[in-house]
Design a protein around this motif. Structure first.
Motif, PDB file in Angstrom:
ATOM      1  N   ASN A  24       0.807  -1.215   0.000  1.00  0.00           N
ATOM      2  CA  ASN A  24       0.000   0.000   0.000  1.00  0.00           C
ATOM      3  C   ASN A  24       0.846   1.275   0.000  1.00  0.00           C
ATOM      4  O   ASN A  24       0.418   2.301   0.529  1.00  0.00           O
ATOM      5  N   ARG A  81      -3.950  -0.638  -3.500  1.00  0.00           N
ATOM      6  CA  ARG A  81      -5.254   0.015  -3.372  1.00  0.00           C
ATOM      7  C   ARG A  81      -5.696   0.590  -4.717  1.00  0.00           C
ATOM      8  O   ARG A  81      -6.893   0.804  -4.943  1.00  0.00           O
ATOM      9  N   ARG A  82      -4.753   0.823  -5.629  1.00  0.00           N
ATOM     10  CA  ARG A  82      -5.094   1.252  -6.988  1.00  0.00           C
ATOM     11  C   ARG A  82      -5.754   0.132  -7.773  1.00  0.00           C
ATOM     12  O   ARG A  82      -6.549   0.374  -8.687  1.00  0.00           O
ATOM     13  N   ASN A 119      -9.561  -1.556  -5.362  1.00  0.00           N
ATOM     14  CA  ASN A 119     -10.270  -0.530  -6.121  1.00  0.00           C
ATOM     15  C   ASN A 119     -11.481  -1.161  -6.801  1.00  0.00           C
ATOM     16  O   ASN A 119     -11.352  -2.099  -7.592  1.00  0.00           O
ATOM     17  N   ASN A 124     -11.475  -1.146 -10.912  1.00  0.00           N
ATOM     18  CA  ASN A 124     -10.292  -1.649 -11.593  1.00  0.00           C
ATOM     19  C   ASN A 124     -10.392  -3.173 -11.635  1.00  0.00           C
ATOM     20  O   ASN A 124     -10.768  -3.800 -10.629  1.00  0.00           O
ATOM     21  N   LYS A 181     -18.175   4.360 -10.351  1.00  0.00           N
ATOM     22  CA  LYS A 181     -16.981   3.945  -9.599  1.00  0.00           C
ATOM     23  C   LYS A 181     -16.932   2.440  -9.340  1.00  0.00           C
ATOM     24  O   LYS A 181     -16.232   1.988  -8.437  1.00  0.00           O
ATOM     25  N   ASN A 224     -10.916   2.940   1.131  1.00  0.00           N
ATOM     26  CA  ASN A 224      -9.820   3.114   0.187  1.00  0.00           C
ATOM     27  C   ASN A 224      -9.547   4.608   0.057  1.00  0.00           C
ATOM     28  O   ASN A 224     -10.216   5.312  -0.710  1.00  0.00           O
ATOM     29  N   SER A 267      -6.553   5.851  -0.833  1.00  0.00           N
ATOM     30  CA  SER A 267      -5.356   6.029  -1.635  1.00  0.00           C
ATOM     31  C   SER A 267      -5.536   7.183  -2.616  1.00  0.00           C
ATOM     32  O   SER A 267      -6.618   7.356  -3.198  1.00  0.00           O
ATOM     33  N   HIS A 276      -4.523   7.106  -5.442  1.00  0.00           N
ATOM     34  CA  HIS A 276      -4.625   6.460  -6.754  1.00  0.00           C
ATOM     35  C   HIS A 276      -5.958   5.756  -6.956  1.00  0.00           C
ATOM     36  O   HIS A 276      -6.144   5.059  -7.968  1.00  0.00           O
ATOM     37  N   ASN A 277      -6.877   5.914  -6.034  1.00  0.00           N
ATOM     38  CA  ASN A 277      -8.167   5.232  -6.116  1.00  0.00           C
ATOM     39  C   ASN A 277      -9.138   6.039  -6.964  1.00  0.00           C
ATOM     40  O   ASN A 277      -9.367   7.225  -6.701  1.00  0.00           O
ATOM     41  N   ASP A 278      -9.711   5.393  -7.979  1.00  0.00           N
ATOM     42  CA  ASP A 278     -10.783   6.043  -8.728  1.00  0.00           C
ATOM     43  C   ASP A 278     -12.099   5.283  -8.558  1.00  0.00           C
ATOM     44  O   ASP A 278     -13.044   5.475  -9.327  1.00  0.00           O
TER      45      ASP A 278
END
Length: 829
Positions: A494, A509-510, A514, A517, A552, A644, A646, A648-650
């Motif tokens: 992480n 976490r990306r 996620n 993803n 999401k 989450n 992060s 980098h999380n979308d």
């Protein structure tokens, strides 16, 4: 002559002088407690008596002899044991009833007319030498004629000098049994008449023996006692502690149980059921398979030859196999070339990582291998550290349910033509191809791309790759977290800091954590004939969720929070999904960061979040870290309500709660657990750990999930594995040391909700480890004929070598005994 059920007052008594009186009870008892016989006495000479008995002994008027002589004082369990056998014989279905006669006179074994009337003999004996040579010869002749034998508890200390009797019993105790304690008996055989009605975890009190030599592999164990559930006597045997077993022996049938050490045992309904089944088999009232776990009944044979120099004509870098309904085996090579071929690591070179992912076909009818074809993949960068090596390539294979008519093959791979050298990203895809069923040749032009998604390829690792079908035509696709493990000290992956041109490669976490993803997941789709797919109901997300602004989630996600699920399987009898994934690299737990590396297996009954990179094992959390300094810990993750957060999380911030896993192991052992504080956070102090699954251990570890075996009773295959294995889940590890290579039994009441396996059976001598064996297990699947195919990766990495091979493990133990024509009462009667 018909004998009435026998009472204690009518038991025949021996005129033979008690041996204890002649030698002194104290000295004799001490000798027997140590597992030996009479101090200073010589072994019996070979008997010369020849006896003639009917074959098989007994008849349709079934009789059972209970023999209860002892060289020491008679055990208080004798009366209770006789009463239990008598009661069993008088009750239950009429077809299973029998007459009981009890005696302590060993002369019965030289009276051929009398002995030949008994279908089975029960030894309720105490320790010591109770048979002289002619009498032991009589017992041998009885077994050779097809008689049945049941030994109970102390019978294992009878005839201590006789190797033949040791074989009849199966094992000898070492020392005295434990004190009377309640323990858990793991009932692994769910089909033998002695165990089929018992609970998988049978909790009961008894006096528990340890064995001088573990009989596993030479007898068929039907039940084990779990040593962690009681305090064993000196010299315990470890997790594999047989307590009841059977075998076909010297022409007859032998069953032994180490239970029955207390008077109260014989009044237990479950124990009487256990004894009833043992008596039914030995007395020829029912059939049973007592050869299923005897190692010598299995043959492991390498079926592929080493590759010719400079060619992968037999096998590529092994990475997965699948068996076809017609018996053919298709297996794939990831993309690593022969060790003599060049490897391109320079990102300025257009051929960076270019390799060939081969597909081979083995035909058991001809015993020939065909190279079916190859895909040009990104997957040949060789070894090195995680910023050099790569695990992409040809990763998974499955066959369409209609393969034998349409020839459709599904391949999970990373095409070299779709890499971006500037951003160091690539496309992963699942495509359908057509195999010419007559020539075993794959048609590259037939490709239909079902699904694709982006992956980073700047840094290694964790590509996943496994695929499997359920009974409804849904295809499961396992994807790795596509994340480096080298920037978090081997704990939670992480670390949000490292990236290449804005794409993080060390923050799972990306990916796995996620909801938007497809990496670090097990996807579930329903392929359609036109090469598209639809989404089945019941996935974790629909893809249309409006939470947190919408857009999401991905509807293909069935399971999130997995790290590197290289192998998955689905039991089509239950549609339970089975998966295993490799853990991170920390060799020991940390009170700051969390658990050591846990490799994981999970039995999955519904869509869910299985934790990575927030929680592992039975919901043991990691510590959060964040910018600007990821080396400083933040709070512990909440497994019940993970977030989450992060950069980098979308996907969604608020994630589904974590479902605990079924099996996890570290270098410290299996099922590692710790005391927890008021917030549910484990102490992570190694000296406080408890091992919930003592039958496995890690070290260098890489899970290789296997299938659930299903026995086909309608098959006439001479090599199929027996019904004992039906419903058992095969779990293994790439490595062959202390790591798992077992068949485990789960409890239907707790499976999928974090329930631990209730029984494990080692496969290390059946699927052999060590020199000359299958050292690096890469995949394993059962074929329609019930044999097991296994891929051995070989001894190098990112290449194939002379040990890379396809193996086949077959069974030769035969069918159930006694033979149907020898049953004392046939079903037609």
């Amino acid at each position: 002559m018909q004998h009435a059920p026998h009472r204690r007052s009518g038991r025949t008594k021996s005129s033979k002088r008690p041996l204890a009186a002649a030698l002194g009870v104290g000295a004799l008892t001490a000798s027997l407690l140590s597992g030996g016989g009479i101090a200073g006495a010589a072994p019996h000479p070979e008997p010369s008596t020849t006896l003639s008995l009917p074959s098989p002994p007994g008849g349709s008027n079934v009789r059972v002899l209970v023999f209860h002589a002892s060289a020491t004082a008679e055990s208080p369990t004798v009366d209770a044991g006789i009463a239990a056998v008598e009661s069993i014989g008088r009750t239950g279905p009429r077809a299973g009833r029998f007459t009981t006669e009890a005696t302590d006179d060993p002369a019965v074994f030289t009276d051929t007319e009398r002995l030949g009337r008994f279908n089975a003999v029960v030894f309720l004996t105490g320790g010591g030498d109770v048979l002289d040579p002619p009498q032991e010869a009589g017992l041998e002749a009885y077994m050779e004629a097809g008689g049945g034998f049941v030994g109970i508890h102390e019978a294992a200390r009878t005839e201590p000098y006789s190797d033949w009797f040791t074989g009849l019993i199966g094992a000898r105790p070492t020392g005295a049994p434990s004190s009377t304690q309640r323990a858990v008996v793991e009932v692994g055989d769910r089909v033998h008449p002695a165990t089929t009605s018992l609970p998988p975890e049978w909790k009961r009190p008894d006096k528990w023996f340890n064995w001088a030599k573990n009989p596993s592999g030479t007898v068929h164990t039907v039940a084990r006692v779990r040593e962690s559930s009681y305090t064993p006597a000196a010299k315990p045997g470890g997790w594999d502690h047989p307590v009841s077993w059977c075998r076909d022996y010297d022409g007859g049938r032998s069953f032994y149980t180490g239970m029955g050490g207390t008077v109260e045992t014989f009044a237990e309904t479950d124990f009487r059921d256990h004894l009833r089944g043992a008596l039914a088999w030995t007395a020829r009232l029912s059939q049973a398979d007592c050869t299923a776990t005897i190692d010598a009944n299995y043959t492991a044979e390498r079926v592929t030859e080493p590759n010719q120099p400079g060619r992968n004509d037999q096998i590529g870098e092994p990475h997965g196999l699948v068996t076809a309904p017609d018996g053919r085996v298709l297996y794939i090579g990831r993309g690593g070339a022969d060790s003599g071929m060049p490897v391109v690591r320079d990102w300025n070179d257009p051929d960076i990582g270019k390799g060939q992912g081969e597909i081979h076909v083995y035909d058991p009818a001809t015993k020939q291998v065909t190279e079916a074809g190859a895909l040009t993949v990104f997957g040949n960068k060789g070894g090195g550290d995680e910023l050099v090596k790569n695990e992409e390539g040809l990763l998974g294979i499955e066959l369409d349910p209609g393969f034998t008519t349409n020839g459709w093959v599904y391949l999970h791979y990373t095409p070299h033509s779709r890499i971006d050298r500037e951003t160091r990203t690539a496309e992963r895809r699942v495509s359908r191809f057509t195999l010419d069923l007559a020539t075993n040749r794959l048609d590259p032009a037939s490709e239909k791309v079902l699904l694709d998604w982006p992956v980073q390829i700047h840094s290694c690792c964790h590509a996943g790759g496994g695929m499997a079908w359920d009974s409804k035509g849904n295809l499961y696709i396992a994807t790795g977290d596509n994340n480096s493990s080298g920037f978090s000290g081997g704990y939670s992956g992480n670390n949000p800091q490292p990236n290449f041109k804005g794409v993080s490669f060390a923050d799972a976490r990306r990916t796995a954590g996620n909801t938007n993803n497809l990496n670090g997941k097990i996807l579930r789709i329903h392929p359609e004939d036109d090469g598209t797919y639809t989404l089945p109901e019941g996935n974790l997300f629909t893809g249309r969720e409006t939470a947190e602004g919408g857009g999401k989630t991905r509807g293909e996600i069935y399971v999130m929070g997995v790290r590197n699920p290289a192998r998955i399987s689905v039991d089509k009898s239950t549609d339970i999904l089975y998966a295993g994934w490799v853990g991170p690299d920390a060799g020991a737990p940390s009170t700051t960061w969390g658990p050591a590396k846990y490799d994981t297996f999970a039995a999955i009954t519904e869509a869910g979040n299985h934790g990575w990179p927030y929680c592992m094992g039975n919901n043991q959390p990691y510590r959060d870290r964040n910018l600007p300094d990821p080396s400083q810990p933040l709070g512990w993750y909440d497994c019940d309500a993970p977030k989450n957060e992060s950069p980098h999380n979308d996907g969604l911030v608020n994630l589904p709660s974590v479902t605990p896993n079924t099996i996890w192991y570290s270098p410290q052992g299996g099922g590692v657990d710790y005391p927890r504080d008021a917030n549910g956070v484990p102490s992570y102090r190694q000296e406080e750990q408890k091992l919930l699954l003592p039958w496995l251990k890690g070290g260098g570890q890489a899970t290789m999930n296997g299938p659930v075996y299903r026995y086909d009773a309608s098959s006439d295959s001479a090599v199929r594995w027996p019904a004992y294995w039906d419903g058992k889940w095969f779990v293994g590890d790439f490595y062959d040391g202390d790591q798992p290579r077992h068949a485990v039994l789960t409890d239907p009441r707790t499976v999928g909700r974090g329930g631990l396996p209730v029984h494990a059976e080692s496969l290390k001598k059946i699927v052999p480890t060590g020199p000359g064996g299958i050292r690096n297990l890469m995949d394993w699947k059962f074929a329609p004929d019930g044999s097991l195919y296994v891929l051995d990766y070989g001894r190098g990495f990112f290449t194939s070598d002379s040990d890379s091979a396809l193996w086949r493990v077959t069974y030769k133990g035969g069918g159930a005994t006694p033979a149907a024509h020898q049953l004392a009462r046939r079903a037609a009667r």
